[in-house]
Design a protein around this motif. Structure first.
Motif, PDB file in Angstrom:
ATOM      1  N   SER A   4       0.827  -1.197   0.000  1.00 58.27           N
ATOM      2  CA  SER A   4       0.000   0.000   0.000  1.00 58.27           C
ATOM      3  C   SER A   4       0.870   1.258   0.000  1.00 58.27           C
ATOM      4  CB  SER A   4      -0.916   0.028   1.231  1.00 58.27           C
ATOM      5  OG  SER A   4      -1.771  -1.101   1.257  1.00 58.27           O
ATOM      6  N   ILE A   5       0.354   2.298  -0.649  1.00 54.80           N
ATOM      7  CA  ILE A   5       0.990   3.611  -0.563  1.00 54.80           C
ATOM      8  C   ILE A   5       0.627   4.265   0.755  1.00 54.80           C
ATOM      9  CG2 ILE A   5       1.126   5.911  -1.605  1.00 54.80           C
ATOM     10  CD1 ILE A   5       0.432   4.630  -4.275  1.00 54.80           C
ATOM     11  N   THR A   6      -0.642   4.123   1.148  1.00 53.43           N
ATOM     12  CA  THR A   6      -1.094   4.632   2.442  1.00 53.43           C
ATOM     13  C   THR A   6      -1.971   3.584   3.105  1.00 53.43           C
ATOM     14  OG1 THR A   6      -3.173   5.667   1.680  1.00 53.43           O
ATOM     15  CG2 THR A   6      -1.156   6.985   1.498  1.00 53.43           C
ATOM     16  N   ALA A   7      -1.943   3.569   4.430  1.00 55.26           N
ATOM     17  CA  ALA A   7      -2.808   2.690   5.220  1.00 55.26           C
ATOM     18  C   ALA A   7      -3.079   3.426   6.526  1.00 55.26           C
ATOM     19  CB  ALA A   7      -2.141   1.344   5.477  1.00 55.26           C
ATOM     20  N   ASN A   8      -4.229   4.053   6.619  1.00 51.07           N
ATOM     21  CA  ASN A   8      -4.524   4.908   7.766  1.00 51.07           C
ATOM     22  C   ASN A   8      -5.836   4.523   8.421  1.00 51.07           C
ATOM     23  OD1 ASN A   8      -2.801   6.649   5.765  1.00 51.07           O
ATOM     24  ND2 ASN A   8      -2.523   7.547   7.792  1.00 51.07           N
ATOM     25  N   ALA A   9      -5.765   4.237   9.719  1.00 46.70           N
ATOM     26  CA  ALA A   9      -6.950   3.921  10.499  1.00 46.70           C
ATOM     27  C   ALA A   9      -7.672   5.205  10.871  1.00 46.70           C
ATOM     28  CB  ALA A   9      -6.559   3.163  11.754  1.00 46.70           C
ATOM     29  N   TYR A  10      -8.979   5.105  10.999  1.00 47.79           N
ATOM     30  CA  TYR A  10      -9.796   6.245  11.415  1.00 47.79           C
ATOM     31  C   TYR A  10      -9.855   6.277  12.947  1.00 47.79           C
ATOM     32  CZ  TYR A  10     -11.467   6.865   6.609  1.00 47.79           C
ATOM     33  OH  TYR A  10     -11.544   7.101   5.261  1.00 47.79           O
ATOM     34  N   LEU A  11      -9.110   7.214  13.539  1.00 52.00           N
ATOM     35  CA  LEU A  11      -9.117   7.375  14.984  1.00 52.00           C
ATOM     36  C   LEU A  11     -10.306   8.227  15.416  1.00 52.00           C
ATOM     37  CD1 LEU A  11      -5.321   8.104  15.630  1.00 52.00           C
ATOM     38  CD2 LEU A  11      -6.490   5.886  15.597  1.00 52.00           C
ATOM     39  N   GLY A  12     -10.579   8.214  16.713  1.00 51.92           N
ATOM     40  CA  GLY A  12     -11.678   8.996  17.263  1.00 51.92           C
ATOM     41  C   GLY A  12     -11.223  10.308  17.860  1.00 51.92           C
ATOM     42  N   GLY A  13     -12.055  10.869  18.731  1.00 51.60           N
ATOM     43  CA  GLY A  13     -11.815  12.211  19.245  1.00 51.60           C
ATOM     44  C   GLY A  13     -11.109  12.292  20.578  1.00 51.60           C
ATOM     45  N   TRP A  14     -10.820  11.159  21.233  1.00 52.17           N
ATOM     46  CA  TRP A  14     -10.286  11.221  22.591  1.00 52.17           C
ATOM     47  C   TRP A  14      -8.839  11.677  22.641  1.00 52.17           C
ATOM     48  CZ3 TRP A  14     -13.472  11.663  26.409  1.00 52.17           C
ATOM     49  CH2 TRP A  14     -14.765  11.163  26.268  1.00 52.17           C
ATOM     50  N   GLY A  15      -8.078  11.454  21.587  1.00 47.54           N
ATOM     51  CA  GLY A  15      -6.724  12.011  21.535  1.00 47.54           C
ATOM     52  C   GLY A  15      -6.764  13.526  21.454  1.00 47.54           C
ATOM     53  N   ILE A  16      -7.698  14.040  20.655  1.00 44.79           N
ATOM     54  CA  ILE A  16      -7.900  15.492  20.569  1.00 44.79           C
ATOM     55  C   ILE A  16      -8.281  16.036  21.934  1.00 44.79           C
ATOM     56  CG2 ILE A  16      -9.345  17.297  19.560  1.00 44.79           C
ATOM     57  CD1 ILE A  16      -9.614  15.468  17.064  1.00 44.79           C
ATOM     58  N   ALA A  17      -9.206  15.361  22.611  1.00 38.11           N
ATOM     59  CA  ALA A  17      -9.650  15.802  23.936  1.00 38.11           C
ATOM     60  C   ALA A  17      -8.485  15.852  24.913  1.00 38.11           C
ATOM     61  CB  ALA A  17     -10.756  14.881  24.452  1.00 38.11           C
ATOM     62  N   ALA A  18      -7.601  14.837  24.880  1.00 36.90           N
ATOM     63  CA  ALA A  18      -6.457  14.819  25.786  1.00 36.90           C
ATOM     64  C   ALA A  18      -5.524  15.995  25.520  1.00 36.90           C
ATOM     65  CB  ALA A  18      -5.698  13.496  25.636  1.00 36.90           C
ATOM     66  N   CYS A  19      -5.328  16.336  24.261  1.00 40.29           N
ATOM     67  CA  CYS A  19      -4.477  17.479  23.919  1.00 40.29           C
ATOM     68  C   CYS A  19      -5.082  18.781  24.427  1.00 40.29           C
ATOM     69  CB  CYS A  19      -4.269  17.553  22.413  1.00 40.29           C
ATOM     70  SG  CYS A  19      -3.269  16.217  21.721  1.00 40.29           S
ATOM     71  N   LEU A  20      -6.393  18.929  24.255  1.00 36.91           N
ATOM     72  CA  LEU A  20      -7.059  20.143  24.725  1.00 36.91           C
ATOM     73  C   LEU A  20      -7.059  20.200  26.252  1.00 36.91           C
ATOM     74  CD1 LEU A  20     -10.063  20.198  22.221  1.00 36.91           C
ATOM     75  CD2 LEU A  20      -8.049  21.680  22.183  1.00 36.91           C
ATOM     76  N   ASP A  21      -7.254  19.059  26.898  1.00 33.94           N
ATOM     77  CA  ASP A  21      -7.214  19.014  28.366  1.00 33.94           C
ATOM     78  C   ASP A  21      -5.844  19.466  28.882  1.00 33.94           C
ATOM     79  OD1 ASP A  21      -9.785  18.050  28.396  1.00 33.94           O
ATOM     80  OD2 ASP A  21      -9.220  15.967  28.793  1.00 33.94           O
ATOM     81  N   ALA A  22      -4.806  19.200  28.104  1.00 29.89           N
ATOM     82  CA  ALA A  22      -3.445  19.570  28.513  1.00 29.89           C
ATOM     83  C   ALA A  22      -3.106  21.013  28.156  1.00 29.89           C
ATOM     84  CB  ALA A  22      -2.439  18.622  27.869  1.00 29.89           C
ATOM     85  N   GLY A  23      -4.091  21.750  27.620  1.00 30.40           N
ATOM     86  CA  GLY A  23      -3.872  23.169  27.369  1.00 30.40           C
ATOM     87  C   GLY A  23      -3.466  23.533  25.971  1.00 30.40           C
ATOM     88  N   ALA A  24      -3.607  22.624  25.014  1.00 30.41           N
ATOM     89  CA  ALA A  24      -3.214  22.930  23.637  1.00 30.41           C
ATOM     90  C   ALA A  24      -4.117  24.008  23.040  1.00 30.41           C
ATOM     91  CB  ALA A  24      -3.272  21.674  22.779  1.00 30.41           C
ATOM     92  N   ASP A  25      -3.504  24.927  22.304  1.00 31.43           N
ATOM     93  CA  ASP A  25      -4.246  25.936  21.553  1.00 31.43           C
ATOM     94  C   ASP A  25      -4.516  25.469  20.118  1.00 31.43           C
ATOM     95  OD1 ASP A  25      -4.150  28.048  23.636  1.00 31.43           O
ATOM     96  OD2 ASP A  25      -1.997  27.944  23.251  1.00 31.43           O
ATOM     97  N   ILE A  26      -3.610  24.645  19.602  1.00 35.15           N
ATOM     98  CA  ILE A  26      -3.767  24.061  18.267  1.00 35.15           C
ATOM     99  C   ILE A  26      -3.538  22.562  18.392  1.00 35.15           C
ATOM    100  CG2 ILE A  26      -2.966  23.992  15.881  1.00 35.15           C
ATOM    101  CD1 ILE A  26      -1.824  26.769  16.216  1.00 35.15           C
ATOM    102  N   VAL A  27      -4.451  21.778  17.816  1.00 34.68           N
ATOM    103  CA  VAL A  27      -4.285  20.327  17.748  1.00 34.68           C
ATOM    104  C   VAL A  27      -4.382  19.926  16.288  1.00 34.68           C
ATOM    105  CG1 VAL A  27      -5.096  18.064  18.507  1.00 34.68           C
ATOM    106  CG2 VAL A  27      -5.387  20.055  19.996  1.00 34.68           C
ATOM    107  N   VAL A  28      -3.337  19.264  15.781  1.00 36.78           N
ATOM    108  CA  VAL A  28      -3.389  18.739  14.420  1.00 36.78           C
ATOM    109  C   VAL A  28      -3.318  17.222  14.490  1.00 36.78           C
ATOM    110  CG1 VAL A  28      -2.481  20.778  13.274  1.00 36.78           C
ATOM    111  CG2 VAL A  28      -0.889  19.080  14.148  1.00 36.78           C
ATOM    112  N   THR A  29      -4.047  16.589  13.594  1.00 31.87           N
ATOM    113  CA  THR A  29      -4.143  15.132  13.601  1.00 31.87           C
ATOM    114  C   THR A  29      -3.844  14.585  12.225  1.00 31.87           C
ATOM    115  OG1 THR A  29      -6.453  14.875  12.908  1.00 31.87           O
ATOM    116  CG2 THR A  29      -6.060  15.441  15.221  1.00 31.87           C
ATOM    117  N   GLY A  30      -3.708  13.267  12.188  1.00 32.72           N
ATOM    118  CA  GLY A  30      -3.710  12.557  10.925  1.00 32.72           C
ATOM    119  C   GLY A  30      -5.132  12.156  10.607  1.00 32.72           C
ATOM    120  N   ARG A  31      -5.340  10.880  10.240  1.00 31.87           N
ATOM    121  CA  ARG A  31      -6.659  10.432   9.804  1.00 31.87           C
ATOM    122  C   ARG A  31      -7.538  10.118  11.001  1.00 31.87           C
ATOM    123  NH1 ARG A  31     -10.318  10.948   5.918  1.00 31.87           N
ATOM    124  NH2 ARG A  31     -10.931  12.090   7.809  1.00 31.87           N
TER     125      ARG A  31
END
Length: 564
Positions: free
Chosen positions: A130-157
């Motif tokens: 494969s050229i790419t193989a990306n799993a669809y993650l959910g929102g809890w990683g984003i939530a953890a980043c925001l809980d830690a005070g992030a102003d910008i959160v960037v993700t992959g897939r």
């Protein structure tokens, strides 16, 4: 838990969306969070090829340029930014964002989410090359980043809806088993994810509203998971029950809409007008997510080329047959696939030459780029003085270009890492939810009582029905809905799978699934394989199926006169 509603806006529905949307959303009114959705299945292939050329690439460069112009406004207004622009390289984008922050002299905390990229484990997981193989993650990683005070959160897939689920879960301190609340946020995220499609863009009844420059949508999310979809005052377009429904039925399957955070029951959505440009979504029920997560696989399918012949006037079928015979004889060796598509767009006794024209598109595919390159291009061009009368090409064919093939795969969520990389560099593993439920079709709902038979008139379906269509890999979906209960009593019985096959002959040999959503007065059809092996590979005239709904609405059916 903060009880006030959380205002989440969207400023991008795809990689290439309106560049100025970030500024428009930040300056147009109050926001707590601004999201950007940059990733589609085709985008992952584009980014994969970008990464092959430059290992430091693989993310949406537009996002960096947008923030260079607007990050100061976001800081001033205390708006946090969440985007999946990281693509195949969220860590690289996060590093470049930190460099941008230093250049601008701002104080901004950047975090990112990773773990979705499984290409290095493709063999282990049985994905093949494969050229790419990306799993669809959910929102809890984003939530953890925001809980830690992030102003910008960037993700992959991550799933598109997770861009809303993550901030909402963080803001309201939801728990992993708050299925109804999470499902409500998923539905709001689904409405926002395609930007202006929720505010009148690509809307079937576009003549009812001013859609010359629709604004981008935002959602006021409440603690119980309900939401109000709206937009900034003074922006174009409109937010109505129908513009929101148009997005709700876009690129879905059945009543169970699955994600890695929860499964939302689309058959429980209650939707109602709540004022000018305000639509309330409530009552959404949620269930545990499936145990497996979806993986987007892209592989190199080979190389393709095409030429389009313009056929004018009389004897269109004979002219097309001549070209086909000439090319078939000239292509030696013959490419693995040669697909001829004749579009009869010509009109008899036409007042303009263009209206008298049809097109014959010839597409060739092969694993060898040479087989679809100069030999094919030369064969097409060399017919110029030796073929049908009025010979014309829309343009000169060139060298063969690579195309990708999209394939969905599924893998146990426990085998997919989900890592929140916090602003201080600390890494937090996000465990998969400890409760899962296999995805099953819902029981067939009870259809409404049919209308009493009466006189009918043969008119386009679109006089009474709205529609929106899209793609999911090689499958297409067509969502159709009506505005009144009387029209629903007719549509639910009239537009069957067989009726769809009759109205859209291209679907006759394909498997069709009809899903009934009485709460939306809507039907959703999923047509398997209509788009071949996905957008990049498809040779269809409308490779993403975006206009299927409008084709269906243009077809003539017998409609009860009382509905007209």
């Amino acid at each position: 838990m903060d009880a006030r509603p959380l205002r989440i806006g969207n400023a991008s529905g795809f990689y290439g969306d309106r560049f100025s949307a970030f500024r428009e959303m930040l300056e147009g009114g109050p926001l707590d969070v601004l999201t950007g959705d940059y990733l589609a299945e085709l985008t992952m292939l584009i980014l994969g090829r970008d990464r092959m050329k430059n290992p430091a690439g693989g993310y949406a460069k537009t996002f960096l340029r947008q923030l260079e112009e607007t990050l100061g406004i976001a800081v001033e207004k205390k708006v946090r930014i969440v985007a999946n622009a990281g693509g195949l390289n969220p860590a690289g984008l996060a590093n470049d964002l930190r460099a941008l922050v230093a250049k601008l002299g701002l104080s901004v905390r950047v975090a990112h989410v990773e773990g979705d990229d499984l290409v290095a484990r493709a063999d282990e997981l049985g994905f093949g090359e494969s050229i790419t193989a990306n799993a669809y993650l959910g929102g809890w990683g984003i939530a953890a980043c925001l809980d830690a005070g992030a102003d910008i959160v960037v993700t992959g897939r991550v799933t598109d809806a997770s861009l809303v689920v993550g901030p909402a879960a963080s803001h309201f301190r939801w728990q992993r088993h708050d299925w109804d609340r999470l499902a409500g946020a998923m539905v709001a995220g689904h409405v926002l994810e395609c930007g202006a499609q929720a505010t009148g863009g690509n809307f079937a009844f576009f003549g009812e509203i001013d859609v010359r420059r629709p604004g981008f949508p935002l959602a006021e999310i409440f603690a119980d998971g309900s939401s109000i979809i709206t937009k900034h005052p003074g922006t174009g377009g409109a937010v109505t029950v129908d513009t929101v429904k148009a997005q709700l039925v876009y690129e879905i399957g059945g009543a169970r809409y699955a994600g890695p955070d929860a499964t939302a029951r689309f058959d429980t959505i209650a939707i109602e007008a709540a004022g000018a440009d305000r639509v309330r979504i409530s009552g959404v029920r949620g269930e545990p997510p499936p145990p497996d997560v979806k993986v987007c696989l892209n592989r190199l399918g080979g190389f393709r080329n095409e030429a389009t012949f313009v056929l004018v006037g009389l004897d269109i079928e004979r002219k097309a047959a001549l070209v086909r015979a000439q090319l078939d004889a000239a292509l030696n060796p013959r490419p693995a696939e040669v697909i001829y598509t004749l579009a009869r767009t010509d009109h008899a006794d036409a007042p303009t030459e263009e209206q008298a024209s049809a097109t014959l598109r010839v597409t060739v595919k092969d694993a060898d780029p040479k087989a679809v390159g100069k030999p094919f291009s030369s064969a097409a061009v060399e017919l110029a003085l030796a073929s049908y009368p009025g010979f014309c090409l829309t343009g000169l064919p060139g060298d063969g270009a690579p195309f990708g093939v999209y394939t969905p795969a599924y893998v146990d969520a426990r085998k997919v890492p989900h890592v929140a990389v916090l602003p201080d560099g600390a890494r937090t593993d996000i465990a998969p939810v400890d409760e899962a439920r296999r995805l099953e079709a819902v029981s067939a709902p009870v259809l409404p009582t049919p209308l009493t038979p009466g006189p009918t008139r043969r008119v386009p379906l679109g006089q009474v029905a709205l529609a929106r269509s899209g793609d999911k890999g090689g499958d297409a979906n067509i969502g159709v809905w009506v505005r009144t209960e009387e029209a629903w009593r007719w549509l639910a019985h009239a537009l069957t799978e067989e009726a769809l096959r009759t109205l859209l002959p291209e679907t006759r040999s394909l498997k069709i699934h009809r899903h009934v959503l009485p709460n939306l007065r809507a039907l959703n059809f999923v047509v398997e394989g209509l788009l071949g092996e996905g957008v990049s590979s498809s040779t269809r005239f409308d490779p993403q199926g975006k206009a299927l709904g409008e084709w269906l609405r243009a077809r003539h059916v017998d409609v009860p006169e009382q509905l007209l």
